[in-house]
Write a protein that holds these residues in place. Structure first.
Motif, PDB file in Angstrom:
ATOM      1  N   MET A   1       0.841  -1.208   0.000  1.00  0.00           N
ATOM      2  CA  MET A   1       0.000   0.000   0.000  1.00  0.00           C
ATOM      3  C   MET A   1       0.872   1.253   0.000  1.00  0.00           C
ATOM      4  O   MET A   1       0.552   2.240  -0.658  1.00  0.00           O
ATOM      5  N   SER A   2       1.978   1.193   0.728  1.00  0.00           N
ATOM      6  CA  SER A   2       2.872   2.346   0.810  1.00  0.00           C
ATOM      7  C   SER A   2       3.664   2.540  -0.471  1.00  0.00           C
ATOM      8  O   SER A   2       3.685   3.629  -1.042  1.00  0.00           O
ATOM      9  N   ARG A   3       4.309   1.486  -0.934  1.00  0.00           N
ATOM     10  CA  ARG A   3       5.257   1.625  -2.040  1.00  0.00           C
ATOM     11  C   ARG A   3       4.624   1.502  -3.417  1.00  0.00           C
ATOM     12  O   ARG A   3       5.040   2.161  -4.346  1.00  0.00           O
ATOM     13  N   PHE A   4       3.617   0.643  -3.569  1.00  0.00           N
ATOM     14  CA  PHE A   4       3.044   0.421  -4.886  1.00  0.00           C
ATOM     15  C   PHE A   4       1.808   1.290  -5.142  1.00  0.00           C
ATOM     16  O   PHE A   4       1.554   1.668  -6.271  1.00  0.00           O
ATOM     17  N   LYS A   5       1.064   1.581  -4.082  1.00  0.00           N
ATOM     18  CA  LYS A   5      -0.128   2.429  -4.254  1.00  0.00           C
ATOM     19  C   LYS A   5       0.133   3.883  -3.864  1.00  0.00           C
ATOM     20  O   LYS A   5      -0.718   4.733  -4.058  1.00  0.00           O
ATOM     21  N   GLY A   6       1.292   4.132  -3.239  1.00  0.00           N
ATOM     22  CA  GLY A   6       1.663   5.497  -2.881  1.00  0.00           C
ATOM     23  C   GLY A   6       0.851   6.096  -1.738  1.00  0.00           C
ATOM     24  O   GLY A   6       0.746   7.316  -1.616  1.00  0.00           O
ATOM     25  N   MET A   7       0.302   5.266  -0.887  1.00  0.00           N
ATOM     26  CA  MET A   7      -0.520   5.752   0.219  1.00  0.00           C
ATOM     27  C   MET A   7       0.370   6.223   1.367  1.00  0.00           C
ATOM     28  O   MET A   7       1.443   5.674   1.603  1.00  0.00           O
ATOM     29  N   SER A   8      -0.099   7.232   2.087  1.00  0.00           N
ATOM     30  CA  SER A   8       0.636   7.733   3.247  1.00  0.00           C
ATOM     31  C   SER A   8       0.423   6.791   4.435  1.00  0.00           C
ATOM     32  O   SER A   8      -0.497   5.965   4.430  1.00  0.00           O
ATOM     33  N   HIS A   9       1.259   6.966   5.453  1.00  0.00           N
ATOM     34  CA  HIS A   9       1.127   6.142   6.662  1.00  0.00           C
ATOM     35  C   HIS A   9      -0.248   6.338   7.286  1.00  0.00           C
ATOM     36  O   HIS A   9      -0.875   5.382   7.746  1.00  0.00           O
ATOM     37  N   GLN A  10      -0.712   7.580   7.296  1.00  0.00           N
ATOM     38  CA  GLN A  10      -2.026   7.885   7.893  1.00  0.00           C
ATOM     39  C   GLN A  10      -3.150   7.193   7.121  1.00  0.00           C
ATOM     40  O   GLN A  10      -4.078   6.646   7.715  1.00  0.00           O
ATOM     41  N   GLN A  11      -3.080   7.237   5.784  1.00  0.00           N
ATOM     42  CA  GLN A  11      -4.112   6.596   4.971  1.00  0.00           C
ATOM     43  C   GLN A  11      -4.140   5.089   5.209  1.00  0.00           C
ATOM     44  O   GLN A  11      -5.205   4.490   5.336  1.00  0.00           O
ATOM     45  N   ILE A  12      -2.961   4.486   5.255  1.00  0.00           N
ATOM     46  CA  ILE A  12      -2.878   3.040   5.496  1.00  0.00           C
ATOM     47  C   ILE A  12      -3.425   2.710   6.880  1.00  0.00           C
ATOM     48  O   ILE A  12      -4.205   1.765   7.042  1.00  0.00           O
ATOM     49  N   ALA A  13      -3.017   3.485   7.865  1.00  0.00           N
ATOM     50  CA  ALA A  13      -3.477   3.255   9.237  1.00  0.00           C
ATOM     51  C   ALA A  13      -4.998   3.324   9.317  1.00  0.00           C
ATOM     52  O   ALA A  13      -5.636   2.482   9.968  1.00  0.00           O
ATOM     53  N   GLN A  14      -5.560   4.320   8.653  1.00  0.00           N
ATOM     54  CA  GLN A  14      -7.006   4.485   8.686  1.00  0.00           C
ATOM     55  C   GLN A  14      -7.714   3.327   7.972  1.00  0.00           C
ATOM     56  O   GLN A  14      -8.680   2.780   8.485  1.00  0.00           O
ATOM     57  N   GLU A  15      -7.202   2.948   6.814  1.00  0.00           N
ATOM     58  CA  GLU A  15      -7.846   1.887   6.043  1.00  0.00           C
ATOM     59  C   GLU A  15      -7.758   0.529   6.727  1.00  0.00           C
ATOM     60  O   GLU A  15      -8.690  -0.265   6.667  1.00  0.00           O
ATOM     61  N   LEU A  16      -6.649   0.264   7.396  1.00  0.00           N
ATOM     62  CA  LEU A  16      -6.450  -1.044   8.037  1.00  0.00           C
ATOM     63  C   LEU A  16      -6.755  -1.038   9.536  1.00  0.00           C
ATOM     64  O   LEU A  16      -6.536  -2.037  10.208  1.00  0.00           O
ATOM     65  N   SER A  17      -7.191   0.090  10.050  1.00  0.00           N
ATOM     66  CA  SER A  17      -7.501   0.242  11.478  1.00  0.00           C
ATOM     67  C   SER A  17      -6.281  -0.078  12.345  1.00  0.00           C
ATOM     68  O   SER A  17      -6.351  -0.845  13.300  1.00  0.00           O
ATOM     69  N   LEU A  18      -5.144   0.513  11.970  1.00  0.00           N
ATOM     70  CA  LEU A  18      -3.903   0.360  12.718  1.00  0.00           C
ATOM     71  C   LEU A  18      -3.437   1.733  13.170  1.00  0.00           C
ATOM     72  O   LEU A  18      -3.873   2.746  12.643  1.00  0.00           O
ATOM     73  N   SER A  19      -2.516   1.759  14.116  1.00  0.00           N
ATOM     74  CA  SER A  19      -1.905   3.023  14.481  1.00  0.00           C
ATOM     75  C   SER A  19      -0.850   3.359  13.427  1.00  0.00           C
ATOM     76  O   SER A  19      -0.293   2.466  12.786  1.00  0.00           O
ATOM     77  N   SER A  20      -0.575   4.636  13.243  1.00  0.00           N
ATOM     78  CA  SER A  20       0.445   5.018  12.260  1.00  0.00           C
ATOM     79  C   SER A  20       1.815   4.504  12.699  1.00  0.00           C
ATOM     80  O   SER A  20       2.676   4.213  11.872  1.00  0.00           O
ATOM     81  N   ARG A  21       2.014   4.357  13.982  1.00  0.00           N
ATOM     82  CA  ARG A  21       3.257   3.789  14.513  1.00  0.00           C
ATOM     83  C   ARG A  21       3.424   2.336  14.053  1.00  0.00           C
ATOM     84  O   ARG A  21       4.497   1.913  13.663  1.00  0.00           O
ATOM     85  N   THR A  22       2.339   1.575  14.092  1.00  0.00           N
ATOM     86  CA  THR A  22       2.368   0.188  13.635  1.00  0.00           C
ATOM     87  C   THR A  22       2.649   0.121  12.139  1.00  0.00           C
ATOM     88  O   THR A  22       3.428  -0.718  11.688  1.00  0.00           O
ATOM     89  N   VAL A  23       2.033   1.025  11.384  1.00  0.00           N
ATOM     90  CA  VAL A  23       2.272   1.076   9.938  1.00  0.00           C
ATOM     91  C   VAL A  23       3.748   1.353   9.673  1.00  0.00           C
ATOM     92  O   VAL A  23       4.393   0.680   8.863  1.00  0.00           O
ATOM     93  N   GLU A  24       4.304   2.338  10.361  1.00  0.00           N
ATOM     94  CA  GLU A  24       5.718   2.680  10.177  1.00  0.00           C
ATOM     95  C   GLU A  24       6.616   1.495  10.540  1.00  0.00           C
ATOM     96  O   GLU A  24       7.596   1.216   9.852  1.00  0.00           O
ATOM     97  N   SER A  25       6.263   0.796  11.587  1.00  0.00           N
ATOM     98  CA  SER A  25       7.047  -0.369  12.008  1.00  0.00           C
ATOM     99  C   SER A  25       7.000  -1.466  10.939  1.00  0.00           C
ATOM    100  O   SER A  25       8.024  -2.071  10.618  1.00  0.00           O
ATOM    101  N   HIS A  26       5.807  -1.718  10.373  1.00  0.00           N
ATOM    102  CA  HIS A  26       5.685  -2.731   9.320  1.00  0.00           C
ATOM    103  C   HIS A  26       6.551  -2.356   8.113  1.00  0.00           C
ATOM    104  O   HIS A  26       7.242  -3.214   7.551  1.00  0.00           O
TER     105      HIS A  26
END
Length: 184
Positions: free
Chosen positions: A134-159
């Motif tokens: 989602m980050s690299r191929f779809k160009g989504m921001s950490h916030q967008q990914i976090a919101q879509e997957l119901s994760l914290s942005s910290r968790t997204v950054e860690s992944h």
């Protein structure tokens, strides 16, 4: 007994008091500068390690807060410089081993590299792979990914960090092979 004198004598209780009094403030100071929780955590840890390791050279006439923030600022600068140098080295390696696009061997190497990256992605845990794609191929921001997957942005950054580390490790095993195949 004053704080600096106690630290110079190696008093861990005083060090703990200083840590618990200032670590959050330093964290948010670095976070404001970098907008990266990962960098903020790393710099805070390095700051307190340096603070303890160099406690004997602390100035007696300066406030602990001033000295801590000075260490944090220089630690951040050092950290960012190292990151910059690392990125330049990676770009250099990529440029060095990239062949002209019209070259048949270059196309084959590029295809093989894409295959290896795809294989590295397949080996990742599903959530890590999904976040990375989602980050690299779809160009989504950490916030967008976090919101879509119901994760914290910290968790997204860690992944994302773990995925990059895993790919870097996997490709790191291939670079000596590429160097043998395509010496420059």
């Amino acid at each position: 007994m004053n704080t600096i004198a106690a630290l110079k004598q190696g008093n861990l209780l005083v060090f703990n008091e200083v840590y618990y009094s200032w670590h959050k403030r330093i964290y948010y100071f670095i976070l404001r500068k970098t907008k990266s929780p990962f960098i903020a955590e790393e710099v805070v840890q390095l700051t307190f390690i340096k603070f303890w390791n160099y406690r004997e050279s602390l100035a007696d006439d300066l406030d602990v807060q001033l000295q801590l923030f000075r260490i944090a600022r220089t630690t951040l600068i050092d950290f960012l410089r190292k990151e910059s140098v690392y990125k330049e080295k990676v770009i250099h390696v990529i440029e060095r081993y990239t062949l002209p696009a019209d070259d048949l061997w270059g196309k084959l190497a590029e295809k093989e590299l894409q295959h290896k990256i795809a294989h590295a992605l397949e080996e990742m845990p599903p959530m890590r792979r999904k976040v990375f794609e989602m980050s690299r191929f779809k160009g989504m921001s950490h916030q967008q990914i976090a919101q879509e997957l119901s994760l914290s942005s910290r968790t997204v950054e860690s992944h994302i960090f773990q995925a990059i580390r895993q790919i870097r490790h996997y490709l790191g095993l291939l670079l000596p092979l590429l160097a043998c195949l395509f010496p420059f």
